[in-house]
Write a protein that holds these residues in place. Structure first.
Motif, PDB file in Angstrom:
ATOM      1  N   LYS A  29       0.752  -1.502  -0.271  1.00 17.44           N
ATOM      2  CA  LYS A  29       0.152   0.246   0.180  1.00 17.44           C
ATOM      3  C   LYS A  29       0.554   1.412  -0.127  1.00 17.44           C
ATOM      4  CE  LYS A  29      -4.213   1.042   1.575  1.00 17.44           C
ATOM      5  NZ  LYS A  29      -5.464   0.817   2.370  1.00 17.44           N
ATOM      6  N   ALA A  30       2.209   1.192   0.735  1.00 17.17           N
ATOM      7  CA  ALA A  30       2.602   2.272   1.218  1.00 17.17           C
ATOM      8  C   ALA A  30       3.370   2.860  -0.718  1.00 17.17           C
ATOM      9  CB  ALA A  30       3.643   2.168   1.807  1.00 17.17           C
ATOM     10  N   ILE A  31       4.220   1.201  -1.515  1.00 17.10           N
ATOM     11  CA  ILE A  31       4.656   1.551  -2.464  1.00 17.10           C
ATOM     12  C   ILE A  31       4.113   1.672  -3.789  1.00 17.10           C
ATOM     13  CG2 ILE A  31       5.436   0.013  -3.964  1.00 17.10           C
ATOM     14  CD1 ILE A  31       6.646  -1.986  -1.671  1.00 17.10           C
ATOM     15  N   ALA A  32       2.294   1.638  -3.666  1.00 18.26           N
ATOM     16  CA  ALA A  32       1.634   1.975  -4.024  1.00 18.26           C
ATOM     17  C   ALA A  32       1.247   3.861  -4.077  1.00 18.26           C
ATOM     18  CB  ALA A  32       0.196   1.672  -3.933  1.00 18.26           C
ATOM     19  N   ALA A  33       1.156   3.641  -2.608  1.00 18.51           N
ATOM     20  CA  ALA A  33       1.460   5.341  -2.732  1.00 18.51           C
ATOM     21  C   ALA A  33       2.125   6.265  -3.308  1.00 18.51           C
ATOM     22  CB  ALA A  33       0.414   5.956  -1.503  1.00 18.51           C
ATOM     23  N   ARG A  34       3.169   5.916  -3.203  1.00 14.58           N
ATOM     24  CA  ARG A  34       5.013   6.551  -2.943  1.00 14.58           C
ATOM     25  C   ARG A  34       4.895   6.960  -5.124  1.00 14.58           C
ATOM     26  NH1 ARG A  34      10.455   5.950  -0.861  1.00 14.58           N
ATOM     27  NH2 ARG A  34       9.245   6.503   1.176  1.00 14.58           N
ATOM     28  N   LEU A  35       4.621   5.427  -5.108  1.00 16.30           N
ATOM     29  CA  LEU A  35       4.329   5.753  -6.787  1.00 16.30           C
ATOM     30  C   LEU A  35       3.177   6.005  -7.871  1.00 16.30           C
ATOM     31  CD1 LEU A  35       6.900   2.408  -7.261  1.00 16.30           C
ATOM     32  CD2 LEU A  35       7.389   4.054  -7.575  1.00 16.30           C
ATOM     33  N   GLY A  36       2.259   6.332  -7.233  1.00 17.02           N
ATOM     34  CA  GLY A  36       1.156   6.405  -7.741  1.00 17.02           C
ATOM     35  C   GLY A  36       0.233   5.466  -8.801  1.00 17.02           C
ATOM     36  N   ILE A  37       0.503   4.550  -8.295  1.00 17.96           N
ATOM     37  CA  ILE A  37      -0.119   3.061  -8.738  1.00 17.96           C
ATOM     38  C   ILE A  37      -0.750   2.560  -8.216  1.00 17.96           C
ATOM     39  CG2 ILE A  37       1.356   3.294 -10.582  1.00 17.96           C
ATOM     40  CD1 ILE A  37       2.572   0.812  -8.724  1.00 17.96           C
ATOM     41  N   SER A  38      -1.994   1.668  -7.802  1.00 17.43           N
ATOM     42  CA  SER A  38      -2.803   1.264  -6.817  1.00 17.43           C
ATOM     43  C   SER A  38      -2.761   0.053  -6.183  1.00 17.43           C
ATOM     44  CB  SER A  38      -3.640   0.371  -7.825  1.00 17.43           C
ATOM     45  OG  SER A  38      -3.531  -1.148  -8.783  1.00 17.43           O
TER      46      SER A  38
END
Length: 73
Positions: A29-38
């Motif tokens: 979830k944190a990776i998704a937020a950082r990269l702007g992906i789901s």
């Protein structure tokens, strides 16, 4: 073999980026937020990464990537 798998399917730049964030201890979830992906996209990428590295899970994938010099700490 493990080496054949990595040669047959190279790890993409995006997958390396996600591996680096996994190595930092970030959740999908944190990776998704950082990269702007789901987070579903991250989950898909992590599954691809673990498959390419012949790893059972993301922790093992990070360990194998470090051993192969795909990541630096």
């Amino acid at each position: 073999t493990e080496a054949d798998a990595i040669a047959a399917e190279p790890i993409t730049a995006r997958e390396i980026e996600e591996l680096e964030l996994l190595a930092e201890g970030l959740s999908n979830k944190a990776i998704a937020a950082r990269l702007g992906i789901s987070d579903q996209t991250v989950k898909f990428h992590v599954a691809a990464i673990t498959g390419k590295l012949g790893a059972a899970n993301s922790t093992e994938a990070v360990r194998r990537a470090l051993r192969r010099g795909l990541l630096t700490v």
